[in-house]
Scaffold this motif. Structure first.
Motif, PDB file in Angstrom:
ATOM      1  N   VAL A   1       0.837  -1.202   0.000  1.00 21.62           N
ATOM      2  CA  VAL A   1       0.000   0.000   0.000  1.00 21.62           C
ATOM      3  C   VAL A   1       0.867   1.245   0.000  1.00 21.62           C
ATOM      4  O   VAL A   1       0.701   2.125  -0.841  1.00 21.62           O
ATOM      5  CB  VAL A   1      -0.970  -0.001   1.205  1.00 21.62           C
ATOM      6  N   THR A   2       1.807   1.342   0.917  1.00 24.65           N
ATOM      7  CA  THR A   2       2.573   2.579   1.068  1.00 24.65           C
ATOM      8  C   THR A   2       3.703   2.722   0.051  1.00 24.65           C
ATOM      9  O   THR A   2       4.218   3.819  -0.136  1.00 24.65           O
ATOM     10  CB  THR A   2       3.153   2.701   2.491  1.00 24.65           C
ATOM     11  N   GLY A   3       4.061   1.631  -0.626  1.00 25.25           N
ATOM     12  CA  GLY A   3       5.122   1.687  -1.630  1.00 25.25           C
ATOM     13  C   GLY A   3       4.611   1.649  -3.056  1.00 25.25           C
ATOM     14  O   GLY A   3       5.369   1.349  -3.978  1.00 25.25           O
ATOM     15  N   TRP A   4       3.331   1.895  -3.250  1.00 29.60           N
ATOM     16  CA  TRP A   4       2.669   1.973  -4.557  1.00 29.60           C
ATOM     17  C   TRP A   4       2.484   0.606  -5.231  1.00 29.60           C
ATOM     18  O   TRP A   4       1.936   0.526  -6.323  1.00 29.60           O
ATOM     19  CB  TRP A   4       3.381   2.936  -5.520  1.00 29.60           C
ATOM     20  N   GLY A   5       2.923  -0.484  -4.602  1.00 29.31           N
ATOM     21  CA  GLY A   5       2.805  -1.816  -5.194  1.00 29.31           C
ATOM     22  C   GLY A   5       1.368  -2.271  -5.371  1.00 29.31           C
ATOM     23  O   GLY A   5       1.065  -3.015  -6.309  1.00 29.31           O
ATOM     24  N   MET A   6       0.478  -1.852  -4.485  1.00 28.96           N
ATOM     25  CA  MET A   6      -0.931  -2.218  -4.614  1.00 28.96           C
ATOM     26  C   MET A   6      -1.505  -1.632  -5.895  1.00 28.96           C
ATOM     27  O   MET A   6      -2.154  -2.336  -6.668  1.00 28.96           O
ATOM     28  CB  MET A   6      -1.723  -1.711  -3.401  1.00 28.96           C
ATOM     29  N   HIS A   7      -1.269  -0.353  -6.127  1.00 28.21           N
ATOM     30  CA  HIS A   7      -1.786   0.277  -7.333  1.00 28.21           C
ATOM     31  C   HIS A   7      -1.174  -0.349  -8.586  1.00 28.21           C
ATOM     32  O   HIS A   7      -1.884  -0.697  -9.530  1.00 28.21           O
ATOM     33  CB  HIS A   7      -1.518   1.788  -7.314  1.00 28.21           C
ATOM     34  N   ARG A   8       0.150  -0.482  -8.572  1.00 28.46           N
ATOM     35  CA  ARG A   8       0.822  -1.063  -9.740  1.00 28.46           C
ATOM     36  C   ARG A   8       0.369  -2.502  -9.973  1.00 28.46           C
ATOM     37  O   ARG A   8       0.171  -2.917 -11.109  1.00 28.46           O
ATOM     38  CB  ARG A   8       2.333  -0.984  -9.570  1.00 28.46           C
ATOM     39  N   GLY A   9       0.210  -3.275  -8.908  1.00 24.91           N
ATOM     40  CA  GLY A   9      -0.229  -4.660  -9.027  1.00 24.91           C
ATOM     41  C   GLY A   9      -1.631  -4.807  -9.567  1.00 24.91           C
ATOM     42  O   GLY A   9      -2.002  -5.857 -10.085  1.00 24.91           O
ATOM     43  N   SER A  10      -2.424  -3.743  -9.456  1.00 24.92           N
ATOM     44  CA  SER A  10      -3.797  -3.778  -9.963  1.00 24.92           C
ATOM     45  C   SER A  10      -3.868  -3.351 -11.426  1.00 24.92           C
ATOM     46  O   SER A  10      -4.941  -3.334 -12.015  1.00 24.92           O
ATOM     47  CB  SER A  10      -4.695  -2.860  -9.128  1.00 24.92           C
ATOM     48  N   GLY A  11      -2.713  -2.970 -11.997  1.00 28.11           N
ATOM     49  CA  GLY A  11      -2.687  -2.569 -13.400  1.00 28.11           C
ATOM     50  C   GLY A  11      -2.586  -1.074 -13.630  1.00 28.11           C
ATOM     51  O   GLY A  11      -2.535  -0.626 -14.775  1.00 28.11           O
ATOM     52  N   ALA A  12      -2.551  -0.289 -12.569  1.00 30.36           N
ATOM     53  CA  ALA A  12      -2.437   1.162 -12.718  1.00 30.36           C
ATOM     54  C   ALA A  12      -0.976   1.550 -12.922  1.00 30.36           C
ATOM     55  O   ALA A  12      -0.064   0.868 -12.450  1.00 30.36           O
ATOM     56  CB  ALA A  12      -2.986   1.872 -11.480  1.00 30.36           C
ATOM     57  N   ARG A  13      -0.767   2.650 -13.626  1.00 26.63           N
ATOM     58  CA  ARG A  13       0.557   3.263 -13.703  1.00 26.63           C
ATOM     59  C   ARG A  13       0.645   4.284 -12.585  1.00 26.63           C
ATOM     60  O   ARG A  13      -0.308   5.015 -12.329  1.00 26.63           O
ATOM     61  CB  ARG A  13       0.755   3.967 -15.035  1.00 26.63           C
ATOM     62  N   VAL A  14       1.799   4.333 -11.948  1.00 31.74           N
ATOM     63  CA  VAL A  14       1.997   5.272 -10.847  1.00 31.74           C
ATOM     64  C   VAL A  14       3.299   6.025 -11.076  1.00 31.74           C
ATOM     65  O   VAL A  14       4.333   5.421 -11.348  1.00 31.74           O
ATOM     66  CB  VAL A  14       2.064   4.545  -9.483  1.00 31.74           C
ATOM     67  N   ARG A  15       3.212   7.332 -10.993  1.00 32.01           N
ATOM     68  CA  ARG A  15       4.393   8.201 -10.970  1.00 32.01           C
ATOM     69  C   ARG A  15       4.295   8.990  -9.669  1.00 32.01           C
ATOM     70  O   ARG A  15       3.256   9.576  -9.383  1.00 32.01           O
ATOM     71  CB  ARG A  15       4.404   9.137 -12.164  1.00 32.01           C
ATOM     72  N   ALA A  16       5.373   8.973  -8.887  1.00 34.86           N
ATOM     73  CA  ALA A  16       5.334   9.641  -7.589  1.00 34.86           C
ATOM     74  C   ALA A  16       6.641  10.374  -7.343  1.00 34.86           C
ATOM     75  O   ALA A  16       7.674  10.039  -7.917  1.00 34.86           O
ATOM     76  CB  ALA A  16       5.093   8.620  -6.477  1.00 34.86           C
ATOM     77  N   THR A  17       6.583  11.375  -6.472  1.00 36.80           N
ATOM     78  CA  THR A  17       7.778  12.147  -6.135  1.00 36.80           C
ATOM     79  C   THR A  17       8.606  11.463  -5.061  1.00 36.80           C
ATOM     80  O   THR A  17       9.653  11.980  -4.675  1.00 36.80           O
ATOM     81  CB  THR A  17       7.398  13.574  -5.694  1.00 36.80           C
ATOM     82  N   ALA A  18       8.160  10.316  -4.559  1.00 40.50           N
ATOM     83  CA  ALA A  18       8.913   9.526  -3.572  1.00 40.50           C
ATOM     84  C   ALA A  18       8.534   8.061  -3.738  1.00 40.50           C
ATOM     85  O   ALA A  18       7.479   7.735  -4.287  1.00 40.50           O
ATOM     86  CB  ALA A  18       8.602  10.007  -2.157  1.00 40.50           C
ATOM     87  N   ASP A  19       9.407   7.197  -3.252  1.00 37.15           N
ATOM     88  CA  ASP A  19       9.172   5.756  -3.367  1.00 37.15           C
ATOM     89  C   ASP A  19       8.125   5.242  -2.383  1.00 37.15           C
ATOM     90  O   ASP A  19       7.657   4.114  -2.512  1.00 37.15           O
ATOM     91  CB  ASP A  19      10.480   4.985  -3.137  1.00 37.15           C
TER      92      ASP A  19
END
Length: 180
Positions: free
Chosen positions: A50-68
């Motif tokens: 959840v906090t490392g963007w893996g949930m979003h990416r694992g669901s098929g979303a693209r994520v761009r963030a200013t921090a890991d």
């Protein structure tokens, strides 16, 4: 990592309302909870996703963030779809929680987001060892196409929340911790 352009103020006044409740009037409310696993290892794996963007990416979303990792003030763009049908949602993390048995964050909408509001994603380890994922959100249309879509938008939001829960369930299971 590509850095998103996340300039501009949040597009709603009730910043942090997903943390304190009740959710503000005048918005569609979403509350989705799913059991995703059992035990400390499942909780840790899901919290990191959840906090490392893996949930979003694992669901098929693209994520761009200013921090890991999600922390207050981090800019993030979540994109869904393909080609000309890709929707990009610029947000900013407005609060985080990192406790022994609870972890997660919420982000609020920035200019250019198709909705206006806030969405929180938390993982909780209960006393019985069960691990639960919750999406809590309030939103209303901010773009002509989300206003035009009307009642289809809340349906799509519920479907996406369920997809995120299934993604975390898989992540917890791969850590050797099935929902049981």
């Amino acid at each position: 990592m590509n850095r998103p352009d996340t300039r501009g103020p949040l597009t709603y006044a009730e910043v942090g309302a997903t943390r304190s409740c009740p959710l503000p009037d005048g918005y569609h409310h979403l509350h989705h909870t799913a059991r995703i696993g059992r035990g400390r290892a499942a909780f840790e794996a899901a919290g990191a996703a959840v906090t490392g963007w893996g949930m979003h990416r694992g669901s098929g979303a693209r994520v761009r963030a200013t921090a890991d990792r999600a922390e207050a003030g981090v800019g993030v763009q979540v994109s869904l779809g393909a080609g000309p049908l890709r929707l990009t949602a610029p947000c900013e993390v407005v609060w985080t929680v990192h406790e022994k048995d609870r972890t997660g964050f919420a982000y609020g909408t920035l200019p250019g987001h198709p909705e206006c509001g806030e969405e929180a994603f938390t993982v909780d380890l209960h006393d019985d060892g069960s691990v639960w994922f919750t999406v809590l959100a309030f939103s209303r249309p901010a773009a002509w196409y989300t206003r035009l879509a009307g009642p289809l938008v809340p349906v799509a939001q519920r479907l996406y929340a369920r997809r995120l829960g299934r993604t975390l369930h898989r992540i917890a299971a791969s850590a050797g911790c099935p929902a049981g």
